[in-house]
Motif scaffolding. Structure first.
Motif, PDB file in Angstrom:
ATOM      1  N   PHE A   1     -11.625  19.151  -5.927  1.00 22.66           N
ATOM      2  CA  PHE A   1     -10.442  18.305  -5.983  1.00 22.66           C
ATOM      3  C   PHE A   1      -9.269  19.002  -5.307  1.00 22.66           C
ATOM      4  N   ALA A   2      -8.349  18.213  -4.780  1.00 26.01           N
ATOM      5  CA  ALA A   2      -7.148  18.772  -4.153  1.00 26.01           C
ATOM      6  C   ALA A   2      -6.289  19.451  -5.218  1.00 26.01           C
ATOM      7  N   GLU A   3      -5.796  20.635  -4.895  1.00 23.19           N
ATOM      8  CA  GLU A   3      -4.987  21.389  -5.867  1.00 23.19           C
ATOM      9  C   GLU A   3      -3.775  20.612  -6.345  1.00 23.19           C
ATOM     10  N   ASN A   4      -3.088  19.943  -5.435  1.00 26.22           N
ATOM     11  CA  ASN A   4      -1.842  19.254  -5.786  1.00 26.22           C
ATOM     12  C   ASN A   4      -2.070  17.866  -6.355  1.00 26.22           C
ATOM     13  N   ASN A   5      -3.322  17.465  -6.470  1.00 25.56           N
ATOM     14  CA  ASN A   5      -3.613  16.111  -6.933  1.00 25.56           C
ATOM     15  C   ASN A   5      -4.759  16.128  -7.946  1.00 25.56           C
ATOM     16  N   LEU A   6      -4.830  17.176  -8.756  1.00 30.87           N
ATOM     17  CA  LEU A   6      -5.970  17.376  -9.652  1.00 30.87           C
ATOM     18  C   LEU A   6      -6.232  16.178 -10.559  1.00 30.87           C
ATOM     19  N   LEU A   7      -5.221  15.761 -11.297  1.00 26.49           N
ATOM     20  CA  LEU A   7      -5.432  14.699 -12.283  1.00 26.49           C
ATOM     21  C   LEU A   7      -5.881  13.402 -11.624  1.00 26.49           C
TER      22      LEU A   7
ATOM     23  N   CYS B   1     -23.959   1.897 -10.201  1.00 27.88           N
ATOM     24  CA  CYS B   1     -22.923   1.070 -10.834  1.00 27.88           C
ATOM     25  C   CYS B   1     -22.898   1.334 -12.338  1.00 27.88           C
ATOM     26  N   GLY B   2     -22.866   2.569 -12.705  1.00 30.22           N
ATOM     27  CA  GLY B   2     -22.826   2.929 -14.113  1.00 30.22           C
ATOM     28  C   GLY B   2     -21.482   2.623 -14.742  1.00 30.22           C
ATOM     29  N   GLU B   3     -21.406   2.826 -16.029  1.00 29.56           N
ATOM     30  CA  GLU B   3     -20.156   2.602 -16.750  1.00 29.56           C
ATOM     31  C   GLU B   3     -19.160   3.697 -16.381  1.00 29.56           C
ATOM     32  N   PRO B   4     -17.912   3.320 -16.053  1.00 27.24           N
ATOM     33  CA  PRO B   4     -16.919   4.357 -15.753  1.00 27.24           C
ATOM     34  C   PRO B   4     -16.561   5.153 -17.004  1.00 27.24           C
ATOM     35  N   VAL B   5     -16.159   6.390 -16.790  1.00 27.27           N
ATOM     36  CA  VAL B   5     -15.774   7.301 -17.864  1.00 27.27           C
ATOM     37  C   VAL B   5     -14.291   7.583 -17.711  1.00 27.27           C
ATOM     38  N   THR B   6     -13.611   7.852 -18.805  1.00 27.98           N
ATOM     39  CA  THR B   6     -12.187   8.196 -18.716  1.00 27.98           C
ATOM     40  C   THR B   6     -11.928   9.507 -19.428  1.00 27.98           C
ATOM     41  N   LEU B   7     -10.887  10.196 -18.986  1.00 32.16           N
ATOM     42  CA  LEU B   7     -10.484  11.449 -19.627  1.00 32.16           C
ATOM     43  C   LEU B   7      -9.756  11.151 -20.930  1.00 32.16           C
ATOM     44  N   SER B   8      -9.867  12.060 -21.893  1.00 34.20           N
ATOM     45  CA  SER B   8      -9.113  11.915 -23.140  1.00 34.20           C
ATOM     46  C   SER B   8      -7.636  12.186 -22.880  1.00 34.20           C
ATOM     47  N   ASP B   9      -6.787  11.745 -23.779  1.00 33.62           N
ATOM     48  CA  ASP B   9      -5.347  11.997 -23.659  1.00 33.62           C
ATOM     49  C   ASP B   9      -5.054  13.490 -23.633  1.00 33.62           C
ATOM     50  N   ASN B  10      -5.765  14.255 -24.460  1.00 32.77           N
ATOM     51  CA  ASN B  10      -5.558  15.714 -24.485  1.00 32.77           C
ATOM     52  C   ASN B  10      -5.890  16.340 -23.136  1.00 32.77           C
ATOM     53  N   MET B  11      -6.961  15.856 -22.492  1.00 33.47           N
ATOM     54  CA  MET B  11      -7.344  16.406 -21.191  1.00 33.47           C
ATOM     55  C   MET B  11      -6.330  16.013 -20.124  1.00 33.47           C
ATOM     56  N   HIS B  12      -5.831  14.786 -20.171  1.00 31.84           N
ATOM     57  CA  HIS B  12      -4.764  14.369 -19.256  1.00 31.84           C
ATOM     58  C   HIS B  12      -3.569  15.305 -19.381  1.00 31.84           C
ATOM     59  N   ASN B  13      -3.168  15.562 -20.616  1.00 30.52           N
ATOM     60  CA  ASN B  13      -2.010  16.432 -20.860  1.00 30.52           C
ATOM     61  C   ASN B  13      -2.270  17.856 -20.385  1.00 30.52           C
ATOM     62  N   PHE B  14      -3.478  18.351 -20.606  1.00 30.02           N
ATOM     63  CA  PHE B  14      -3.832  19.705 -20.168  1.00 30.02           C
ATOM     64  C   PHE B  14      -3.716  19.832 -18.654  1.00 30.02           C
ATOM     65  N   ILE B  15      -4.301  18.885 -17.935  1.00 27.91           N
ATOM     66  CA  ILE B  15      -4.287  18.958 -16.466  1.00 27.91           C
ATOM     67  C   ILE B  15      -2.858  18.794 -15.937  1.00 27.91           C
ATOM     68  N   LYS B  16      -2.089  17.892 -16.530  1.00 21.47           N
ATOM     69  CA  LYS B  16      -0.692  17.709 -16.109  1.00 21.47           C
ATOM     70  C   LYS B  16       0.140  18.967 -16.334  1.00 21.47           C
ATOM     71  N   SER B  17      -0.189  19.714 -17.389  1.00 24.69           N
ATOM     72  CA  SER B  17       0.614  20.895 -17.720  1.00 24.69           C
ATOM     73  C   SER B  17       0.363  22.080 -16.790  1.00 24.69           C
ATOM     74  N   ILE B  18      -0.698  22.023 -15.995  1.00 29.51           N
ATOM     75  CA  ILE B  18      -0.988  23.116 -15.064  1.00 29.51           C
ATOM     76  C   ILE B  18      -0.113  22.926 -13.836  1.00 29.51           C
ATOM     77  N   SER B  19       1.052  23.555 -13.861  1.00 29.85           N
ATOM     78  CA  SER B  19       2.037  23.304 -12.812  1.00 29.85           C
ATOM     79  C   SER B  19       2.135  24.424 -11.781  1.00 29.85           C
ATOM     80  N   MET B  20       1.735  25.633 -12.138  1.00 31.35           N
ATOM     81  CA  MET B  20       1.832  26.757 -11.208  1.00 31.35           C
ATOM     82  C   MET B  20       0.711  26.659 -10.162  1.00 31.35           C
ATOM     83  N   PRO B  21       1.044  26.831  -8.877  1.00 32.05           N
ATOM     84  CA  PRO B  21       0.011  26.744  -7.831  1.00 32.05           C
ATOM     85  C   PRO B  21      -1.173  27.685  -8.078  1.00 32.05           C
ATOM     86  N   LYS B  22      -0.906  28.882  -8.568  1.00 34.02           N
ATOM     87  CA  LYS B  22      -1.986  29.842  -8.821  1.00 34.02           C
ATOM     88  C   LYS B  22      -2.936  29.307  -9.897  1.00 34.02           C
TER      89      LYS B  22
END
Length: 186
Positions: free
Chosen positions: A43-49, A79-100
């Motif tokens: 995945f692109a670093e700047n567009n992870l979520l 054409c399987g059923e789509p999967v979604t991330l949990s709210d906690n996982m969304h928040n975790f990925i959003k919180s990773i703000s440092m490029p490193k």
């Protein structure tokens, strides 16, 4: 039931892992062995979520077993059923703000791609030549399945081993792993 503890110091030393692009050609040995293609978590670093959400909403695969006119046949259903991330996982990925940190998560996801079922397992008398065939020929892996995903989203993992056991090892691994795009099942 007792579990015996074993430490494998050399577990990965014989594996070669490469991004499945033509630039990796010279990293692949010209030896017999088995290989597998894995859909990389790339995945692109700047567009992870957004990239992760896009991936999980579109790429669920199911393998169906179907009988037609007394003939057994495996069908790939994308054409399987789509999967979604949990709210906690969304928040975790959003919180990773440092490029490193984002770069590190991207690298870890790419490495962990092998924790999923392989897309394809094969045998080759020359891993290098077979790798090139898969990338360039219409009847290779990308000729048949490349339209499902872009080439740089695959890992090519190979294990050089003697030709007299590689064919049987391939068959055994296909039976154990049931890769999505193998047409033979034994």
């Amino acid at each position: 039931m007792a579990i015996e503890e074993t430490i494998h110091d050399d577990f990965f030393e014989n594996f070669i892992v490469a991004t499945a692009t033509i630039s990796a050609f010279y990293d692949i040995p010209d030896k017999p062995g088995i290989y597998a293609f894995y859909h990389a978590f790339d995945f692109a670093e700047n567009n992870l979520l957004e990239d992760i959400n896009d991936r999980i909403s579109k790429t669920v695969f199911k393998t169906k077993f179907q009988e037609d006119n007394y003939r057994k046949k495996f069908i790939i259903d994308i054409c399987g059923e789509p999967v979604t991330l949990s709210d906690n996982m969304h928040n975790f990925i959003k919180s990773i703000s440092m490029p490193k940190d984002r770069r590190n998560l991207k690298k870890l996801l790419l490495t962990c791609s092998i924790l999923q079922c392989p897309d394809y397992i094969g045998y080759a008398s020359s891993l290098q030549a077979r790798f090139k065939q898969h990338l360039e020929n219409d009847n290779g892996f990308f000729g048949k399945y490349g339209n499902f995903r872009s080439q740089d989203e695959f890992l090519f993992i190979c294990f050089p081993c003697s030709g007299n056991i590689a064919r049987e090892l391939e068959s055994l691994l296909i039976q154990l792993c049931k890769p999505k795009f193998n047409t033979q099942r034994s």
